[in-house]
Design a protein around this motif. Structure first.
Motif, PDB file in Angstrom:
ATOM      1  N   ILE A 173     -15.698 -91.309  49.765  1.00 45.01           N
ATOM      2  CA  ILE A 173     -16.464 -91.869  48.076  1.00 45.01           C
ATOM      3  C   ILE A 173     -15.030 -93.201  48.515  1.00 45.01           C
ATOM      4  O   ILE A 173     -13.882 -92.925  48.396  1.00 45.01           O
ATOM      5  CB  ILE A 173     -15.783 -90.785  47.310  1.00 45.01           C
ATOM      6  CG1 ILE A 173     -14.555 -90.597  46.822  1.00 45.01           C
ATOM      7  CG2 ILE A 173     -17.220 -89.507  47.052  1.00 45.01           C
ATOM      8  CD1 ILE A 173     -14.697 -89.558  45.624  1.00 45.01           C
ATOM      9  N   GLU A 174     -15.587 -93.980  47.060  1.00 47.07           N
ATOM     10  CA  GLU A 174     -14.576 -94.790  46.105  1.00 47.07           C
ATOM     11  C   GLU A 174     -14.217 -94.471  44.971  1.00 47.07           C
ATOM     12  O   GLU A 174     -15.019 -94.481  43.943  1.00 47.07           O
ATOM     13  CB  GLU A 174     -15.048 -96.074  46.442  1.00 47.07           C
ATOM     14  CG  GLU A 174     -14.128 -97.465  46.453  1.00 47.07           C
ATOM     15  CD  GLU A 174     -14.756 -98.322  46.968  1.00 47.07           C
ATOM     16  OE1 GLU A 174     -14.816 -99.446  46.161  1.00 47.07           O
ATOM     17  OE2 GLU A 174     -15.211 -99.067  48.123  1.00 47.07           O
ATOM     18  N   PRO A 175     -12.964 -94.588  44.050  1.00 46.38           N
ATOM     19  CA  PRO A 175     -12.870 -94.021  42.977  1.00 46.38           C
ATOM     20  C   PRO A 175     -12.817 -95.607  42.303  1.00 46.38           C
ATOM     21  O   PRO A 175     -13.014 -96.971  42.809  1.00 46.38           O
ATOM     22  CB  PRO A 175     -11.362 -94.355  43.103  1.00 46.38           C
ATOM     23  CG  PRO A 175     -10.801 -94.885  43.649  1.00 46.38           C
ATOM     24  CD  PRO A 175     -11.542 -94.857  45.105  1.00 46.38           C
ATOM     25  N   ASP A 176     -13.239 -95.734  41.068  1.00 47.46           N
ATOM     26  CA  ASP A 176     -12.899 -96.904  39.943  1.00 47.46           C
ATOM     27  C   ASP A 176     -11.423 -97.504  39.546  1.00 47.46           C
ATOM     28  O   ASP A 176     -11.405 -98.744  39.648  1.00 47.46           O
ATOM     29  CB  ASP A 176     -13.960 -97.326  38.504  1.00 47.46           C
ATOM     30  CG  ASP A 176     -15.694 -96.610  39.303  1.00 47.46           C
ATOM     31  OD1 ASP A 176     -16.170 -97.060  40.322  1.00 47.46           O
ATOM     32  OD2 ASP A 176     -16.232 -95.761  38.664  1.00 47.46           O
ATOM     33  N   ILE A 177     -10.841 -96.329  39.795  1.00 44.49           N
ATOM     34  CA  ILE A 177      -9.409 -96.811  39.468  1.00 44.49           C
ATOM     35  C   ILE A 177      -8.805 -95.866  40.432  1.00 44.49           C
ATOM     36  O   ILE A 177      -9.192 -94.443  40.101  1.00 44.49           O
ATOM     37  CB  ILE A 177      -9.283 -96.571  37.710  1.00 44.49           C
ATOM     38  CG1 ILE A 177      -9.719 -97.527  36.755  1.00 44.49           C
ATOM     39  CG2 ILE A 177      -7.811 -96.578  37.626  1.00 44.49           C
ATOM     40  CD1 ILE A 177     -10.162 -97.440  35.371  1.00 44.49           C
ATOM     41  N   LEU A 178      -7.501 -95.855  40.708  1.00 45.52           N
ATOM     42  CA  LEU A 178      -6.706 -95.221  41.274  1.00 45.52           C
ATOM     43  C   LEU A 178      -5.282 -94.949  41.049  1.00 45.52           C
ATOM     44  O   LEU A 178      -4.738 -95.990  40.731  1.00 45.52           O
ATOM     45  CB  LEU A 178      -6.809 -95.365  42.549  1.00 45.52           C
ATOM     46  CG  LEU A 178      -5.597 -94.616  43.779  1.00 45.52           C
ATOM     47  CD1 LEU A 178      -6.537 -93.655  43.922  1.00 45.52           C
ATOM     48  CD2 LEU A 178      -5.973 -95.438  44.697  1.00 45.52           C
ATOM     49  N   CYS A 179      -5.045 -94.742  40.044  1.00 45.49           N
ATOM     50  CA  CYS A 179      -3.635 -93.359  40.317  1.00 45.49           C
ATOM     51  C   CYS A 179      -2.387 -93.157  41.337  1.00 45.49           C
ATOM     52  O   CYS A 179      -2.631 -91.717  41.850  1.00 45.49           O
ATOM     53  CB  CYS A 179      -3.425 -92.792  39.188  1.00 45.49           C
ATOM     54  SG  CYS A 179      -4.212 -93.376  37.232  1.00 45.49           S
ATOM     55  N   LEU A 180      -1.271 -94.003  41.453  1.00 40.34           N
ATOM     56  CA  LEU A 180      -0.710 -93.414  42.934  1.00 40.34           C
ATOM     57  C   LEU A 180       0.617 -93.464  41.874  1.00 40.34           C
ATOM     58  O   LEU A 180       1.047 -94.380  40.601  1.00 40.34           O
ATOM     59  CB  LEU A 180      -0.016 -95.006  43.989  1.00 40.34           C
ATOM     60  CG  LEU A 180      -1.874 -95.481  44.062  1.00 40.34           C
ATOM     61  CD1 LEU A 180      -1.216 -96.627  45.230  1.00 40.34           C
ATOM     62  CD2 LEU A 180      -2.222 -93.954  44.879  1.00 40.34           C
ATOM     63  N   GLY A 181       2.153 -92.695  42.627  1.00 41.95           N
ATOM     64  CA  GLY A 181       2.971 -92.466  42.383  1.00 41.95           C
ATOM     65  C   GLY A 181       3.446 -91.389  43.531  1.00 41.95           C
ATOM     66  O   GLY A 181       3.721 -92.044  44.430  1.00 41.95           O
ATOM     67  N   LYS A 182       4.846 -90.738  43.079  1.00 40.13           N
ATOM     68  CA  LYS A 182       5.944 -90.221  43.862  1.00 40.13           C
ATOM     69  C   LYS A 182       6.045 -90.583  44.204  1.00 40.13           C
ATOM     70  O   LYS A 182       6.993 -91.462  45.028  1.00 40.13           O
ATOM     71  CB  LYS A 182       4.666 -88.719  43.372  1.00 40.13           C
ATOM     72  CG  LYS A 182       4.293 -87.580  42.404  1.00 40.13           C
ATOM     73  CD  LYS A 182       4.578 -86.480  42.629  1.00 40.13           C
ATOM     74  CE  LYS A 182       4.058 -85.951  41.137  1.00 40.13           C
ATOM     75  NZ  LYS A 182       5.436 -85.958  40.294  1.00 40.13           N
ATOM     76  N   GLY A 183       5.389 -90.278  46.175  1.00 39.40           N
ATOM     77  CA  GLY A 183       5.444 -90.723  47.525  1.00 39.40           C
ATOM     78  C   GLY A 183       6.303 -92.837  47.593  1.00 39.40           C
ATOM     79  O   GLY A 183       6.304 -92.724  48.399  1.00 39.40           O
ATOM     80  N   LEU A 184       5.369 -93.283  46.660  1.00 44.56           N
ATOM     81  CA  LEU A 184       4.818 -94.768  46.218  1.00 44.56           C
ATOM     82  C   LEU A 184       6.530 -95.760  46.504  1.00 44.56           C
ATOM     83  O   LEU A 184       6.603 -96.084  47.405  1.00 44.56           O
ATOM     84  CB  LEU A 184       4.028 -95.520  45.174  1.00 44.56           C
ATOM     85  CG  LEU A 184       4.216 -96.380  45.748  1.00 44.56           C
ATOM     86  CD1 LEU A 184       2.552 -97.137  46.411  1.00 44.56           C
ATOM     87  CD2 LEU A 184       2.989 -97.039  43.913  1.00 44.56           C
TER      88      LEU A 184
END
Length: 338
Positions: A173-184
């Motif tokens: 699948i593919e999101p419309d919005i993706l939230c990244l953090g921590k390991g970033l």
């Protein structure tokens, strides 16, 4: 700019627009704001037992009551629905049953009306709940049909934890919005990102973030270094191999110790659910706490979630020798308490 370009190269479709922030909670708030602007609708559906951060807007869309205790009225327009689970599911626990959870999402969207976004963890990190591919593909279909933005929170699980750079890649699948953090930020520098579609770059007159350190150059350098290291050291394949090895070893523990009711995981993210009775599935909360502390005394550290789930999420760089040592310690302690 270089980091934004790199994320765009890694992500599919037109997920090319990034906005950076000091931490994961902040990008959840940014995502919620953007969803309102894009759709013109303020209501959000999220999942019980989910965690998206500890600020007031994040706990409003989160599903853990402990964070809402004594906090008073929450942000309006949030509806919580049951998460797709495979061991204690209210709509059933088989892979086939998982689609029922997605169908209930559509039921709520149609009944509630004015829903702008569905926010969910692609894989629930704290107690390792992994929905089926069929569930996620049905969710994507429903969100597209009803013009509801699909916001995926991958703050703790992206960047290789599941054997893919992004967890949603496991489900097609593919999101419309993706939230990244921590390991970033390489696990050292507080840094997060919200990534969305080109067509949603419409907030020219709205401050979605405006945080003091939202465009932190040090965080960007850390993120670029992290992504480069994952590729250079072929960590994604390593995580897949480690995950396959762990699956076998943990299954052996489950067969050996009746205290283990369920094991579930992918890559280097595993949950071991402890029960006092495999038929009734009564949670072994006391036993889980004792096992955690006994393991810590022997040099193995992990957290207990939901009272009875041992959550194992070692560093992606962990050696096979250290994994073997961890499983040995866990086996010794389980033997003591069985």
């Amino acid at each position: 700019v270089e980091l934004a370009k790199k994320l765009a190269d890694l992500l599919p479709g037109n997920l090319n627009r990034s906005l950076f922030a000091p931490g994961g909670t902040s990008v959840i708030g940014i995502a919620l704001k953007l969803a309102r602007l894009v759709t013109g609708k303020h209501k959000v559906i999220s999942l019980w037992d989910s965690f998206h951060g500890a600020s007031l807007d994040a706990i409003a869309v989160g599903g853990e009551t402990v964070f809402k205790h004594e906090m008073g009225p929450m942000m309006p327009g949030v509806t919580l629905i049951p998460p797709a689970t495979t061991y204690r599911g209210v709509f059933g626990s088989t892979d086939k049953d998982q689609v029922k959870y997605a169908d209930y999402l559509e039921y709520v969207i149609e009944k509630e009306g004015n829903i702008g976004a569905f926010l969910a963890e692609t894989i629930r990190n704290k107690d390792v709940q992994i929905p089926s591919k069929a569930y996620w593909q049905r969710v994507r279909e429903i969100c597209t049909k009803h013009q509801v933005l699909l916001i995926l929170d991958e703050i703790p699980i992206a960047l290789g934890r599941t054997g893919k750079m992004f967890a949603f890649e496991n489900f097609g699948i593919e999101p419309d919005i993706l939230c990244l953090g921590k390991g970033l930020g390489g696990g050292i520098i507080p840094f997060a990102a919200m990534v969305t579609r080109d067509s949603y770059n419409i907030a020219t007159e709205v401050s979605l973030g405006h945080y003091t350190h939202e465009k932190n150059p040090l965080g960007s350098v850390a993120a670029l270094a992290t992504i480069t290291y994952i590729g250079k050291e072929q960590l994604l394949q390593k995580v897949i191999d480690d995950g396959q090895w762990l699956r076998i070893k943990l299954q052996q523990l489950k067969e050996q110790y009746p205290l283990i009711g369920d094991i579930r995981g992918i890559g280097l993210l595993w949950g071991i659910e402890l029960v006092t009775d495999t038929e009734t599935k009564e949670k072994a909360n006391k036993e889980a706490e004792k096992i955690m502390y006994d393991c810590m005394r022997l040099g193995l550290s992990f957290k207990v979630s939901q009272g009875n789930v041992l959550q194992l999420s070692p560093a992606l760089t962990i050696s096979r020798a250290d994994l073997e040592k961890a499983v040995k310690i866990l086996s010794m302690v389980l033997d003591k308490h069985s």
